[in-house]
Write a protein that holds these residues in place. Structure first.
Motif, PDB file in Angstrom:
ATOM      1  N   THR A  73       5.330  -9.314  -3.155  1.00 31.39           N
ATOM      2  CA  THR A  73       4.907  -9.654  -3.396  1.00 31.39           C
ATOM      3  C   THR A  73       3.063 -10.077  -3.316  1.00 31.39           C
ATOM      4  OG1 THR A  73       6.296 -11.483  -5.152  1.00 31.39           O
ATOM      5  CG2 THR A  73       3.942 -11.981  -5.083  1.00 31.39           C
ATOM      6  N   PHE A  74       3.680 -11.094  -1.031  1.00 34.00           N
ATOM      7  CA  PHE A  74       2.328 -11.524  -0.761  1.00 34.00           C
ATOM      8  C   PHE A  74       0.975 -10.003  -0.813  1.00 34.00           C
ATOM      9  CE2 PHE A  74       0.499 -11.589   2.968  1.00 34.00           C
ATOM     10  CZ  PHE A  74      -0.370 -13.030   3.618  1.00 34.00           C
ATOM     11  N   ARG A  75       1.792  -8.093  -0.183  1.00 30.55           N
ATOM     12  CA  ARG A  75       1.039  -6.944   0.056  1.00 30.55           C
ATOM     13  C   ARG A  75       0.647  -6.598  -0.959  1.00 30.55           C
ATOM     14  NH1 ARG A  75       2.023  -2.713   1.884  1.00 30.55           N
ATOM     15  NH2 ARG A  75       0.723  -2.940   3.276  1.00 30.55           N
ATOM     16  N   LEU A  76       0.570  -7.363  -2.438  1.00 29.51           N
ATOM     17  CA  LEU A  76      -0.715  -7.132  -3.230  1.00 29.51           C
ATOM     18  C   LEU A  76      -1.059  -8.073  -3.090  1.00 29.51           C
ATOM     19  CD1 LEU A  76       2.472  -6.695  -6.405  1.00 29.51           C
ATOM     20  CD2 LEU A  76       2.081  -4.963  -5.156  1.00 29.51           C
ATOM     21  N   GLN A  77      -1.719  -8.663  -3.177  1.00 23.02           N
ATOM     22  CA  GLN A  77      -2.279  -9.362  -2.886  1.00 23.02           C
ATOM     23  C   GLN A  77      -3.626  -9.041  -1.416  1.00 23.02           C
ATOM     24  OE1 GLN A  77      -2.319 -13.575  -3.612  1.00 23.02           O
ATOM     25  NE2 GLN A  77      -0.322 -13.602  -5.073  1.00 23.02           N
ATOM     26  N   HIS A  78      -2.662  -8.007  -0.447  1.00 14.40           N
ATOM     27  CA  HIS A  78      -3.522  -8.856   0.743  1.00 14.40           C
ATOM     28  C   HIS A  78      -3.047  -7.308   1.449  1.00 14.40           C
ATOM     29  CE1 HIS A  78      -4.804 -12.509   0.599  1.00 14.40           C
ATOM     30  NE2 HIS A  78      -3.731 -13.248  -0.072  1.00 14.40           N
ATOM     31  N   PRO A  79      -3.168  -6.618   1.023  1.00 13.03           N
ATOM     32  CA  PRO A  79      -2.613  -5.096   1.313  1.00 13.03           C
ATOM     33  C   PRO A  79      -3.124  -4.552   3.113  1.00 13.03           C
ATOM     34  CG  PRO A  79      -4.467  -4.207  -0.042  1.00 13.03           C
ATOM     35  CD  PRO A  79      -4.104  -5.852  -0.001  1.00 13.03           C
ATOM     36  N   LYS A  80      -3.844  -4.938   3.094  1.00 12.15           N
ATOM     37  CA  LYS A  80      -3.873  -4.858   4.787  1.00 12.15           C
ATOM     38  C   LYS A  80      -3.433  -5.776   5.712  1.00 12.15           C
ATOM     39  CE  LYS A  80      -8.462  -2.965   4.774  1.00 12.15           C
ATOM     40  NZ  LYS A  80     -10.211  -3.518   4.673  1.00 12.15           N
ATOM     41  N   VAL A  81      -2.514  -6.773   5.367  1.00  7.59           N
ATOM     42  CA  VAL A  81      -1.750  -7.493   6.477  1.00  7.59           C
ATOM     43  C   VAL A  81       0.268  -6.362   6.309  1.00  7.59           C
ATOM     44  CG1 VAL A  81       0.110  -9.334   6.324  1.00  7.59           C
ATOM     45  CG2 VAL A  81      -2.609  -9.623   5.523  1.00  7.59           C
ATOM     46  N   SER A  82       0.697  -6.233   7.080  1.00  9.42           N
ATOM     47  CA  SER A  82       2.044  -6.196   7.706  1.00  9.42           C
ATOM     48  C   SER A  82       2.589  -6.927   8.222  1.00  9.42           C
ATOM     49  CB  SER A  82       1.115  -3.879   8.245  1.00  9.42           C
ATOM     50  OG  SER A  82       1.461  -4.539   9.572  1.00  9.42           O
ATOM     51  N   PHE A  83       3.904  -6.367   7.826  1.00  4.62           N
ATOM     52  CA  PHE A  83       5.190  -7.053   8.604  1.00  4.62           C
ATOM     53  C   PHE A  83       5.881  -6.139   9.979  1.00  4.62           C
ATOM     54  CE2 PHE A  83       3.605  -9.155   4.805  1.00  4.62           C
ATOM     55  CZ  PHE A  83       3.827 -10.469   5.258  1.00  4.62           C
ATOM     56  N   GLU A  84       6.569  -6.592  10.010  1.00  2.97           N
ATOM     57  CA  GLU A  84       7.528  -6.624  11.314  1.00  2.97           C
ATOM     58  C   GLU A  84       9.103  -7.486  11.507  1.00  2.97           C
ATOM     59  OE1 GLU A  84       8.470  -5.851  15.943  1.00  2.97           O
ATOM     60  OE2 GLU A  84       7.041  -5.193  15.575  1.00  2.97           O
ATOM     61  N   LEU A  85      10.158  -6.863  10.650  1.00  2.00           N
ATOM     62  CA  LEU A  85      10.665  -8.159   9.496  1.00  2.00           C
ATOM     63  C   LEU A  85      12.245  -7.536  11.016  1.00  2.00           C
ATOM     64  CD1 LEU A  85      12.284  -9.424   8.078  1.00  2.00           C
ATOM     65  CD2 LEU A  85      12.985  -7.480   6.798  1.00  2.00           C
ATOM     66  N   ASP A  86      12.423  -8.776  11.529  1.00  4.25           N
ATOM     67  CA  ASP A  86      13.608  -9.011  12.934  1.00  4.25           C
ATOM     68  C   ASP A  86      14.841  -9.504  11.829  1.00  4.25           C
ATOM     69  OD1 ASP A  86      15.752  -9.341  14.725  1.00  4.25           O
ATOM     70  OD2 ASP A  86      14.346  -8.484  15.684  1.00  4.25           O
TER      71      ASP A  86
END
Length: 222
Positions: A73-86
């Motif tokens: 949901t967050f990336r639909l608004q901010h597509p240039k933000v990426s995540f690294e999930l641990d």
């Protein structure tokens, strides 16, 4: 984190650190667990310019499905933000840059961290709906003593909820190191298990049989 996201989160002074408006919004609580991650980041990073960069998030494995929903949901608004999930069970050192944001069910003891309780997770005893959903079942210890159990093992075998169920069930027939595999085993009828209500609510194959009285709830810390 500040450099990567283009938002100042703290003011650094000789007397310590103070949260900026963006930082205070980051630690503001959002009530539904499924929306906490999304709401907190959006509040902290909300600005008129485009957001971009990498956010390293660490959290307990069982919360990963909720986090993934919020990330999408967050990336639909901010597509240039990426995540690294641990979602490893080992604690990461945020001071060394191993993670930017952490969601845990145990209050961190490290000094110098901005800390806030942002929600509560509730725990129930669940079985397969195919076994328990169409007939009346006994309650309490009478029910548990008639059932085989699936519990968390490995690094997580000392959890209070696992020890509580193991002591009351007929036998422990499976130990697993992840909550996702525990839920799959319970849904398949291998045995009953202790599962967070917030995760089980979306799984029609699970049937709630009662509350885990040893650990009815845990606080969620950001």
């Amino acid at each position: 984190l500040e450099q990567g996201l283009g938002a100042h989160l703290v003011h650094r002074t000789y007397g310590g650190t103070l949260l900026t408006d963006a930082g205070r919004r980051l630690v503001g609580a959002a009530t539904p667990v499924a929306l906490q991650f999304e709401a907190l980041i959006r509040a902290a990073l909300g600005s008129d310019h485009a957001l971009e960069g990498l956010i390293k998030l660490t959290l307990v494995e069982g919360l990963a499905p909720l986090a993934v929903q919020a990330i999408q949901t967050f990336r639909l608004q901010h597509p240039k933000v990426s995540f690294e999930l641990d979602s490893a069970n080992r604690p990461l050192d945020m001071s060394k840059g191993e993670a930017d944001i952490a969601l845990r069910t145990v209050r961190p003891a490290s000094q110098g961290l901005v800390l806030r309780q942002v929600g509560t997770i509730h725990f129930g005893v669940y079985g397969a709906r195919a076994q328990f959903g169409t007939r009346a079942v006994a309650q309490g210890n009478e029910l548990l003593s008639r059932c085989d159990a699936v519990v968390l093992g490995g690094e997580l075998q000392g959890l209070k909820e696992s020890r509580w169920l193991a002591a009351r069930a007929r036998a422990v027939v499976l130990q697993t190191q992840t909550l996702s595999s525990l839920m799959a085993a319970v849904a398949s009828g291998v045995g009953i298990g202790v599962i967070p209500d917030e995760l089980a609510a979306g799984d029609a194959s699970l049937c709630r049989l009662g509350t885990c009285t040893a650990v009815p709830r845990k606080a969620l810390w950001l």
